[in-house]
Design a protein around this motif. Structure first.
Motif, mmCIF file in Angstrom:
data_model
loop_
_atom_site.group_PDB
_atom_site.id
_atom_site.type_symbol
_atom_site.label_atom_id
_atom_site.label_comp_id
_atom_site.label_asym_id
_atom_site.label_seq_id
_atom_site.Cartn_x
_atom_site.Cartn_y
_atom_site.Cartn_z
ATOM 1 N N HIS A 95 -4.168 -21.541 23.931
ATOM 2 C CA HIS A 95 -3.656 -22.822 24.424
ATOM 3 C C HIS A 95 -2.215 -22.982 23.958
ATOM 4 N N GLY A 96 -1.460 -23.806 24.694
ATOM 5 C CA GLY A 96 -0.022 -23.848 24.506
ATOM 6 C C GLY A 96 0.501 -24.787 23.453
ATOM 7 N N HIS A 97 -0.040 -24.738 22.252
ATOM 8 C CA HIS A 97 0.506 -25.508 21.134
ATOM 9 C C HIS A 97 1.428 -24.617 20.302
ATOM 10 N N SER A 98 2.385 -25.233 19.628
ATOM 11 C CA SER A 98 3.406 -24.473 18.919
ATOM 12 C C SER A 98 2.833 -23.585 17.828
ATOM 13 N N ASP A 99 1.674 -23.962 17.251
ATOM 14 C CA ASP A 99 1.086 -23.152 16.189
ATOM 15 C C ASP A 99 0.255 -21.996 16.730
ATOM 16 N N HIS A 100 0.247 -21.818 18.038
ATOM 17 C CA HIS A 100 -0.439 -20.682 18.653
ATOM 18 C C HIS A 100 0.518 -19.884 19.543
ATOM 19 N N LEU A 101 1.473 -20.583 20.152
ATOM 20 C CA LEU A 101 2.539 -19.894 20.879
ATOM 21 C C LEU A 101 3.478 -19.173 19.922
ATOM 22 N N GLY A 102 3.797 -19.812 18.809
ATOM 23 C CA GLY A 102 4.618 -19.185 17.790
ATOM 24 C C GLY A 102 5.888 -18.563 18.333
ATOM 25 N N ALA A 103 6.079 -17.286 17.986
ATOM 26 C CA ALA A 103 7.285 -16.562 18.394
ATOM 27 C C ALA A 103 7.084 -15.806 19.699
ATOM 28 N N SER A 104 6.117 -16.222 20.515
ATOM 29 C CA SER A 104 5.864 -15.528 21.785
ATOM 30 C C SER A 104 7.121 -15.435 22.644
ATOM 31 N N ALA A 105 7.888 -16.537 22.710
ATOM 32 C CA ALA A 105 9.101 -16.523 23.533
ATOM 33 C C ALA A 105 10.093 -15.490 23.017
ATOM 34 N N TRP A 106 10.190 -15.356 21.696
ATOM 35 C CA TRP A 106 11.091 -14.354 21.108
ATOM 36 C C TRP A 106 10.622 -12.949 21.467
ATOM 37 N N PHE A 107 9.336 -12.684 21.312
ATOM 38 C CA PHE A 107 8.814 -11.358 21.638
ATOM 39 C C PHE A 107 9.021 -11.048 23.116
ATOM 40 N N ALA A 108 8.866 -12.053 23.971
ATOM 41 C CA ALA A 108 9.063 -11.843 25.404
ATOM 42 C C ALA A 108 10.523 -11.514 25.711
ATOM 43 N N ALA A 109 11.440 -12.277 25.120
ATOM 44 C CA ALA A 109 12.860 -12.104 25.415
ATOM 45 C C ALA A 109 13.442 -10.851 24.789
ATOM 46 N N GLU A 110 13.048 -10.561 23.548
ATOM 47 C CA GLU A 110 13.663 -9.471 22.793
ATOM 48 C C GLU A 110 12.929 -8.140 22.925
ATOM 49 N N ARG A 111 11.631 -8.186 23.194
ATOM 50 C CA ARG A 111 10.840 -6.945 23.227
ATOM 51 C C ARG A 111 10.179 -6.700 24.582
ATOM 52 N N GLY A 112 10.332 -7.630 25.516
ATOM 53 C CA GLY A 112 9.712 -7.448 26.815
ATOM 54 C C GLY A 112 8.206 -7.617 26.805
ATOM 55 N N VAL A 113 7.680 -8.318 25.803
ATOM 56 C CA VAL A 113 6.243 -8.530 25.688
ATOM 57 C C VAL A 113 5.791 -9.537 26.738
ATOM 58 N N VAL A 114 4.685 -9.247 27.406
ATOM 59 C CA VAL A 114 4.111 -10.154 28.396
ATOM 60 C C VAL A 114 3.319 -11.244 27.675
ATOM 61 N N VAL A 115 3.473 -12.480 28.097
ATOM 62 C CA VAL A 115 2.718 -13.610 27.542
ATOM 63 C C VAL A 115 1.827 -14.156 28.644
ATOM 64 N N SER A 116 0.517 -14.244 28.359
ATOM 65 C CA SER A 116 -0.460 -14.646 29.374
ATOM 66 C C SER A 116 -1.318 -15.790 28.881
ATOM 67 N N ALA A 117 -1.728 -16.636 29.811
ATOM 68 C CA ALA A 117 -2.628 -17.750 29.510
ATOM 69 C C ALA A 117 -3.398 -18.090 30.777
#
Length: 244
Positions: free
Chosen positions: A68-90
């Motif tokens: 779920h999209g709360h800050s304590d579960h999303l965490g650094a997902s945006a950083w990993f997506a932008a810097e490492r190309g990691v896919v984020v799914s929900a």
């Protein structure tokens, strides 16, 4: 400096991580890593540390599944997506929260009536320091499709809808280990709860729809799971024989 509270290998290639304030799960295998949830933004070094503890390389991280999209579960997902190309799914219903088109999360005003309750101020300060008010939205997050998701690590997860905490929150059941990753649909502890180690719900002001959250929690008790991996609190063994 905060640190990981504990790690538990629940099955081959599956590591449950109890972080400083919230939890995540590491899946690894076949030269790949996938996560379920990602802690708080400040937990990024600990997320990478936990991948190493699992015996994998953080550079192998391919995807982060979000309960779920709360800050304590999303965490650094945006950083990993932008810097490492990691896919984020929900889940599709949860994408507005993950992308921050909406924010179904407790506000300071909603928290005020409980501000003098035991542990509230200390938790609020820790959450803010961990990045609880940071910009964590992932604009390019993609929807999970179907009733299960196949991981690049060789694992398969069954998607279990659990609305109420947020509109589209889900749990993930790993059938081989019979482990249910519950996010915040059911927890086993939190600084604002009196008990630790027992399955319970977060206080009502954390829920987007408290009635729906209660119904989801009751359904989860009937899931085919022997282990509960909660978003907060320690792992709980929950054999089928203990179900009502």
């Amino acid at each position: 400096m905060t640190s990981i509270r504990s790690t538990t290998r629940v099955a081959p290639g599956v590591l449950f991580v109890e972080g400083p304030l919230s939890n995540w799960t590491v899946f690894h295998g076949d030269g790949a890593v996938e996560l379920v949830d990602c802690g708080y933004p400040a937990d990024r070094p600990l997320v990478e540390e936990s991948i190493r503890i699992a015996g994998a390389d953080p550079a192998e991280l391919r995807r982060i599944l979000i309960t779920h999209g709360h800050s304590d579960h999303l965490g650094a997902s945006a950083w990993f997506a932008a810097e490492r190309g990691v896919v984020v799914s929900a889940a599709l219903e949860e994408l507005p929260n993950v992308r921050r088109d909406v924010t179904e999360q407790v506000t300071v005003r909603e928290l005020l009536p409980s501000i003098f309750a035991r542990g509230t101020v200390r938790w609020a300060i820790a959450a803010l320091r961990a990045g609880g008010k940071a910009e964590v939205g992932v604009r390019d997050a993609v929807a999970l499709d179907g009733e299960e998701v196949r991981l690049s690590t060789g694992h398969t997860l069954r998607i279990v809808p659990a609305p109420g905490h947020t509109s589209g929150s889900v749990c993930f059941l790993e059938p081989e280990s019979r482990a249910l990753i519950t996010g915040d649909a059911i927890v086993s502890g939190h600084p604002l709860l009196r008990e630790t180690g027992e399955l319970q719900q977060l206080p009502a002001f954390f829920q987007s729809d408290a009635d729906e959250a209660a119904r989801s929690a009751r359904r989860l008790v009937l899931c085919d799971a022997d282990l509960i991996l909660p978003g907060h609190g320690p792992l709980v063994a929950f054999p089928a024989s203990a179900r009502p």
